[in-house]
Structures are given as C-alpha cells and as structure tokens.
Design a protein around this motif. Structure first.
Motif, PDB file in Angstrom:
ATOM      1  N   TYR A  57      23.340   9.924  -1.062  1.00  0.00           N
ATOM      2  CA  TYR A  57      22.831   8.778  -1.863  1.00  0.00           C
ATOM      3  C   TYR A  57      23.947   8.434  -2.898  1.00  0.00           C
ATOM      4  O   TYR A  57      24.091   7.249  -3.486  1.00  0.00           O
ATOM      5  CB  TYR A  57      21.638   9.031  -2.337  1.00  0.00           C
ATOM      6  CG  TYR A  57      20.414   8.727  -1.282  1.00  0.00           C
ATOM      7  CD1 TYR A  57      19.729   7.528  -1.661  1.00  0.00           C
ATOM      8  CD2 TYR A  57      20.245   9.345  -0.241  1.00  0.00           C
ATOM      9  CE1 TYR A  57      18.706   7.056  -0.786  1.00  0.00           C
ATOM     10  CE2 TYR A  57      19.237   8.886   0.698  1.00  0.00           C
ATOM     11  CZ  TYR A  57      18.539   7.715   0.280  1.00  0.00           C
ATOM     12  OH  TYR A  57      17.526   7.284   1.125  1.00  0.00           O
TER      13      TYR A  57
ATOM     14  N   THR B 207      27.147   9.015  -3.175  1.00  0.00           N
ATOM     15  CA  THR B 207      28.506   8.443  -2.506  1.00  0.00           C
ATOM     16  C   THR B 207      28.275   7.285  -2.322  1.00  0.00           C
ATOM     17  O   THR B 207      28.896   6.395  -2.626  1.00  0.00           O
ATOM     18  CB  THR B 207      28.900   9.159  -1.504  1.00  0.00           C
ATOM     19  OG1 THR B 207      29.011  10.961  -1.770  1.00  0.00           O
ATOM     20  CG2 THR B 207      30.223   8.785  -1.002  1.00  0.00           C
ATOM     21  N   ALA B 208      26.954   6.736  -1.726  1.00  0.00           N
ATOM     22  CA  ALA B 208      26.671   5.464  -1.207  1.00  0.00           C
ATOM     23  C   ALA B 208      26.867   4.321  -2.281  1.00  0.00           C
ATOM     24  O   ALA B 208      27.057   3.379  -2.590  1.00  0.00           O
ATOM     25  CB  ALA B 208      25.529   5.266  -0.439  1.00  0.00           C
ATOM     26  N   ARG B 209      25.875   5.125  -3.542  1.00  0.00           N
ATOM     27  CA  ARG B 209      26.038   3.928  -4.666  1.00  0.00           C
ATOM     28  C   ARG B 209      27.078   3.822  -5.237  1.00  0.00           C
ATOM     29  O   ARG B 209      27.566   2.684  -5.796  1.00  0.00           O
ATOM     30  CB  ARG B 209      24.985   4.718  -5.635  1.00  0.00           C
ATOM     31  CG  ARG B 209      24.545   3.996  -6.922  1.00  0.00           C
ATOM     32  CD  ARG B 209      23.611   4.594  -7.777  1.00  0.00           C
ATOM     33  NE  ARG B 209      23.925   5.772  -8.288  1.00  0.00           N
ATOM     34  CZ  ARG B 209      23.493   7.076  -7.888  1.00  0.00           C
ATOM     35  NH1 ARG B 209      22.544   7.038  -6.936  1.00  0.00           N
ATOM     36  NH2 ARG B 209      24.194   8.083  -8.460  1.00  0.00           N
ATOM     37  N   GLU B 210      28.087   4.743  -5.400  1.00  0.00           N
ATOM     38  CA  GLU B 210      29.478   4.793  -5.786  1.00  0.00           C
ATOM     39  C   GLU B 210      30.335   3.588  -4.975  1.00  0.00           C
ATOM     40  O   GLU B 210      31.173   2.810  -5.769  1.00  0.00           O
ATOM     41  CB  GLU B 210      30.256   5.964  -6.033  1.00  0.00           C
ATOM     42  CG  GLU B 210      29.512   6.850  -6.803  1.00  0.00           C
ATOM     43  CD  GLU B 210      30.331   8.241  -7.230  1.00  0.00           C
ATOM     44  OE1 GLU B 210      31.028   8.503  -6.262  1.00  0.00           O
ATOM     45  OE2 GLU B 210      29.778   8.913  -7.980  1.00  0.00           O
ATOM     46  N   ILE B 211      30.353   3.769  -3.725  1.00  0.00           N
ATOM     47  CA  ILE B 211      31.223   2.977  -2.982  1.00  0.00           C
ATOM     48  C   ILE B 211      30.563   1.743  -2.072  1.00  0.00           C
ATOM     49  O   ILE B 211      31.306   0.853  -1.395  1.00  0.00           O
ATOM     50  CB  ILE B 211      32.060   3.801  -1.784  1.00  0.00           C
ATOM     51  CG1 ILE B 211      30.761   4.286  -0.768  1.00  0.00           C
ATOM     52  CG2 ILE B 211      32.678   4.873  -2.440  1.00  0.00           C
ATOM     53  CD1 ILE B 211      31.544   5.013   0.416  1.00  0.00           C
ATOM     54  N   LYS B 212      29.291   1.445  -2.551  1.00  0.00           N
ATOM     55  CA  LYS B 212      28.687   0.410  -2.033  1.00  0.00           C
ATOM     56  C   LYS B 212      28.471   0.504  -0.600  1.00  0.00           C
ATOM     57  O   LYS B 212      29.108  -0.442   0.210  1.00  0.00           O
ATOM     58  CB  LYS B 212      29.161  -0.822  -2.406  1.00  0.00           C
ATOM     59  CG  LYS B 212      29.464  -1.138  -3.879  1.00  0.00           C
ATOM     60  CD  LYS B 212      28.086  -0.686  -4.920  1.00  0.00           C
ATOM     61  CE  LYS B 212      28.489  -1.032  -6.299  1.00  0.00           C
ATOM     62  NZ  LYS B 212      27.357  -0.824  -7.258  1.00  0.00           N
ATOM     63  N   ILE B 213      27.761   1.232   0.049  1.00  0.00           N
ATOM     64  CA  ILE B 213      27.360   1.496   1.484  1.00  0.00           C
ATOM     65  C   ILE B 213      26.117   1.868   1.466  1.00  0.00           C
ATOM     66  O   ILE B 213      25.418   2.664   0.585  1.00  0.00           O
ATOM     67  CB  ILE B 213      28.370   2.222   1.990  1.00  0.00           C
ATOM     68  CG1 ILE B 213      28.299   2.238   3.478  1.00  0.00           C
ATOM     69  CG2 ILE B 213      28.336   3.704   1.812  1.00  0.00           C
ATOM     70  CD1 ILE B 213      29.499   3.026   4.366  1.00  0.00           C
ATOM     71  N   ASP B 214      25.106   1.832   2.502  1.00  0.00           N
ATOM     72  CA  ASP B 214      24.117   2.142   2.742  1.00  0.00           C
ATOM     73  C   ASP B 214      24.106   3.943   2.998  1.00  0.00           C
ATOM     74  O   ASP B 214      24.625   4.426   3.840  1.00  0.00           O
ATOM     75  CB  ASP B 214      23.430   1.640   4.251  1.00  0.00           C
ATOM     76  CG  ASP B 214      21.791   1.667   4.355  1.00  0.00           C
ATOM     77  OD1 ASP B 214      21.421   2.657   3.796  1.00  0.00           O
ATOM     78  OD2 ASP B 214      21.152   0.760   4.810  1.00  0.00           O
TER      79      ASP B 214
ATOM     80  N   SER C  59      32.859   8.624   4.233  1.00  0.00           N
ATOM     81  CA  SER C  59      32.290   7.396   3.860  1.00  0.00           C
ATOM     82  C   SER C  59      33.130   6.285   3.493  1.00  0.00           C
ATOM     83  O   SER C  59      33.023   4.895   3.870  1.00  0.00           O
ATOM     84  CB  SER C  59      31.088   7.590   2.619  1.00  0.00           C
ATOM     85  OG  SER C  59      30.266   8.634   2.965  1.00  0.00           O
TER      86      SER C  59
ATOM     87  N   LYS D 130      33.333   2.812   5.481  1.00  0.00           N
ATOM     88  CA  LYS D 130      33.305   1.574   4.926  1.00  0.00           C
ATOM     89  C   LYS D 130      34.620   0.582   5.217  1.00  0.00           C
ATOM     90  O   LYS D 130      34.445  -0.576   5.261  1.00  0.00           O
ATOM     91  CB  LYS D 130      33.087   1.663   3.516  1.00  0.00           C
ATOM     92  CG  LYS D 130      32.865   0.413   2.464  1.00  0.00           C
ATOM     93  CD  LYS D 130      32.828   0.559   1.139  1.00  0.00           C
ATOM     94  CE  LYS D 130      32.870  -0.798   0.511  1.00  0.00           C
ATOM     95  NZ  LYS D 130      32.836  -0.736  -0.982  1.00  0.00           N
TER      96      LYS D 130
ATOM     97  N   THR E 179      34.396  -3.019   7.019  1.00  0.00           N
ATOM     98  CA  THR E 179      35.020  -4.042   6.282  1.00  0.00           C
ATOM     99  C   THR E 179      35.895  -4.834   7.239  1.00  0.00           C
ATOM    100  O   THR E 179      35.869  -6.036   7.386  1.00  0.00           O
ATOM    101  CB  THR E 179      35.481  -3.685   4.929  1.00  0.00           C
ATOM    102  OG1 THR E 179      34.538  -3.091   4.070  1.00  0.00           O
ATOM    103  CG2 THR E 179      36.013  -5.017   4.036  1.00  0.00           C
TER     104      THR E 179
END
Length: 307
Positions: free
Chosen positions: A146, A148-155, A214, A218, A222
């Motif tokens: 969670y 890591t996902a918040r930092e790099i913008k991924i689910d 992650s 991503k 992309t």
C-alpha cells in the motif's frame, strides 16, 4: 617453665594451637558466606515467583513492562545505516495511522482513512489464511504494498496479486532463470534499479523487492497501454503470442482481492480450473479415418419372423 600436664611451655602451647584456631575461624566464615548466599538466592527466587504470579494475574502490567524494556534501547540506539527503509517504518504509513494522529484531516479524509484501514485488515487476514503466512508478516507485506502503491501511483491490489502468483509471498523464492524475491525480479537485468537500495544483494529484501518490482510493473503497464499487456511483458512473454495464462491468473487473483477489500466473503481456497488438453499436430501425424456408418440390417422375411 614447662607445664607438667602438657609438657609444653605456655608460649609453645599458644603457637601449637594457633593454626588450628585460625582454620576453625576460616571455616566458620566460609559457612556464614554460603549461608548468606543461600538465603539471598531463596529470597530472589521467592521474589521472582511472586513477580511472575502478579504479571500473570495482571497482563496489562506485563505489556507495559515489556514495552518499556523494548522501547528504551531503541530510543537510545544510534540510527543504523541500512540500504533499504527499516521494516518498522512500514507500519507507520498514513494508511494505518489512527484518526487521532491526524487532527487536521477533514471528515471525508477521516472516513477514507478508516475505510483504507479496514480494507488493509481484510486483505491481510485473507492473504494470511490463503497462503498460510504469519499474520505479522502478512501485515508487513500488505502495508509495504500500500505504501509503495501510493508513492508510485499504482493499485496496491495489483501488486499483491502479482506477488501471490509469482512467489506465493515467499520472500526467498528464486526461479531457475534467476528471478528472485516476492515479485520474482530479474536482479541481473534490473540491477540499476537496486543501486539506491543497496545493490543486487537487496533483491531478497522484501521492501526493496516490492518497490523495484512495482516500478517495473508500472513501467510495463504504461508502455503496453493496458494491464493485460503490462502483465504479458512482466512475465517475459511480450514477444510471444501468449503468456500461457499468466495474465489471467493474476487478474483472477486481483478480482478476488477487490472483493475481499470491499468486505465480501471470498473463499480462501479455490480449485483451479483444469486447462483443456492442447491438440498437437506434427508433420508425421496421419489423419485418422472416420469410422464407417453402420450398415442397415437386412429385412427379416415374414415367413421367418415366426420361427
């Protein structure tokens, strides 16, 4: 003058009995020391038993005492130089903080924060049971995903789904081709991404492995333009026509995690569907002749029917 009863002079008699007297005094002193030590040990043992009984009867005191012993050395310990973030910092993410620690949050933010905490707890409990991972370890891995996902913008659920299919949450997993860790990262290929985290030696560090994996995921999503294309590249099948069902398995686990995070009851055991047997045709294979249709039976003569 010589004493007629002992046959020794008074001075000689004193010299003769002096060592024996001193030896007796020493024995008395040693016995006193041993007795004192025995009494001290007895008192210490009784005190320890009473203390254990009190702590057993008052678990709140035991927890407070253990926390005081654990926290004081950490507060005085100098910060260690590590290549990746310490694991205990993962539990201090905003997603798992209490509302009391975020007084500046609005009512909507507080509601979202509580919802995120519930989601993480549901996901943690489900993954812990499904993959037989210790609760604390599962909590750490989910919190890392969670954060890591918040930092790099991924689910974060996509990260966890990839981890589940790649390693079943085994941080020390390694494939025959050299893919390592929770997300099975090819550290030799992506060694540059580990430089800030301590080099390729950090590939088995859960925090570093999740972060690098992650980032790679991503990037592939992309560039591919879709999650399916990104997963196909992640598994190394970008140049092939099919990924042998890898993307389908990840997305199926992702959908289950989405249901779990929504508070739905999802079975922790799912029987995988048996894949259809592929039909292999080689150059030497001969076509199989179709069986001839059965011949119609000859009509029975009327005169023979009654026999």
């Amino acid at each position: 003058m010589i004493n007629r009863f002992t046959g020794l002079a008074p001075a000689a008699r004193l010299l003769a009995i002096g060592p024996a007297a001193r030896l007796g005094a020493q024995r008395i002193t040693l016995r006193s020391v041993f007795t004192t030590a025995q009494h001290a040990l007895t008192i210490f043992g009784v005190t320890a038993i009473v203390t254990l009984a009190v702590l057993y009867a008052r678990p709140d005191l035991a927890r407070a005492l253990s926390q005081s012993f654990v926290q004081e050395p950490v507060a005085t310990m100098p910060p260690a130089v590590v290549s990746a973030p310490p694991l205990h910092e993962l539990m201090e993410a905003p997603a798992v903080q209490t509302v009391a620690d975020n007084k500046a949050l609005s009512a909507a933010d507080e509601k979202a924060l509580l919802g995120t905490r519930k989601q993480q707890q549901w996901v943690t409990d489900w993954l812990s049971k499904r993959y037989r991972v210790a609760g604390d370890a599962a909590n750490m891995l989910v919190s890392t995903a969670y954060i890591t996902a918040r930092e790099i913008k991924i689910d974060p659920l996509l990260i966890l789904a990839v981890m589940a299919i790649e390693s079943r949450f085994n941080p020390f997993a390694e494939s025959p081709v050299g893919a390592q860790g929770l997300m099975q990262v090819m550290s030799k290929v992506h060694h540059d991404k580990f430089q800030e985290l301590g080099g390729v030696q950090a590939a088995l560090n859960p925090v570093a492995n999740i972060r690098v994996g992650s980032l790679i995921l991503k990037d592939y999503v992309t560039r591919g333009g879709s999650v399916e294309a990104g997963l196909k590249s992640y598994v190394g099948a970008g140049a092939f026509e099919t990924d042998d069902g890898y993307g389908s398995r990840v997305l199926a686990e992702y959908n289950r995690l989405k249901q779990v995070s929504a508070g739905k009851k999802v079975p922790t055991f799912t029987r995988p569907a048996a894949p259809a047997a592929p039909v292999t045709v080689t150059a030497s294979a001969k076509p199989v002749a179709e069986p001839e249709p059965p011949k119609p039976e000859a009509p029975v003569e009327p005169e023979l029917a009654g026999l």
